[in-house]
Design a protein around this motif. Structure first.
Motif: not given
Length: 228
Positions: A200-201, A196
């Motif tokens: 993009t977590h 991540h």
């Protein structure tokens, strides 16, 4: 847990934190130079990352804010060239760095004799200078968005790496950060380790064999140690 035949890395957001303080900055500078009112703040750019490829991202944006399809395409083509040049200037100035823990993993793979390659949707005009400056001659094969007709989530870049290297997909692993990247690698038959980043977590990375918050996560180090 067969020994890895190869590791194939994505670049943007994976090897380097280049999106927020690299590409976004370069896009905004290109807008300003062109006398355009468009600006991408941090949350807006995060949403736009769902669209792979800078030129496609620009065209989609211009269309969304009311420009005609023809004008959107024309502006995107013109602005993307200048944005790439600005990105190269940021790279040469040392503004783009490796994510924490990346060099240690690359050293580990080097020591184990595992070939390392790159599959990215970025254009070769900035990818090569960045890899040379930040990592040196680490990577044997580099496939960029300049080299393949379809961008991620298409598997084209990964398939081209496999074609050029002859590496078996089932003994190779991709290292990615995003849903589009994971989908591309899985479609090419590779296993995936996903890492991540701030953008993009919340991505769905469920296709990955391992999902880590960063390269310094102990489970990621252990995963590679068992396979090198």
């Amino acid at each position: 847990m067969n020994r890895l035949a190869a590791v194939v890395f994505d670049v943007d957001g994976t090897l380097v934190d280049s999106e927020r303080d690299g590409h976004r900055v370069a896009f905004n500078a290109a807008f300003e130079e062109a006398g355009l009112p468009d600006r991408w703040d941090i949350p807006t750019y995060g949403r736009l990352l769902r669209i792979t490829g800078g030129a496609r991202r620009l065209a989609s944006w211009f269309g969304s804010v009311g420009r005609s399809p023809d004008e959107a395409e024309r502006l995107a083509k013109r602005l993307h060239g200048r944005k790439t040049a600005i990105m190269r200037e940021l790279i040469e100035a040392g503004k783009i760095e490796a994510r924490p823990g990346v060099h240690r993993l690359l050293d580990q793979l080097d020591a184990g004799g595992v070939p390392m390659h790159v599959a990215t949707t970025g254009t070769r005009a900035w990818v090569e200078p960045l890899l040379d400056r930040v990592f040196g001659p680490r990577f044997q094969v580099v496939v960029t968005g300049t080299d393949v007709p379809d961008l991620k989530p298409s598997p084209a870049a990964y398939l081209e790496v496999l074609r050029r290297t002859g590496c078996p997909a089932d003994r190779s692993v991709a290292v990615e950060d995003s849903q589009n990247g994971v989908r591309a690698a899985v479609a090419a038959g590779l296993r995936v380790v996903a890492v991540h980043n701030d953008y993009t977590h919340d991505d769905d990375l469920s296709g990955a064999e391992l999902i880590a918050a960063g390269f310094e996560d102990p489970p990621l180090s252990a995963w590679f140690q068992q396979r090198v």
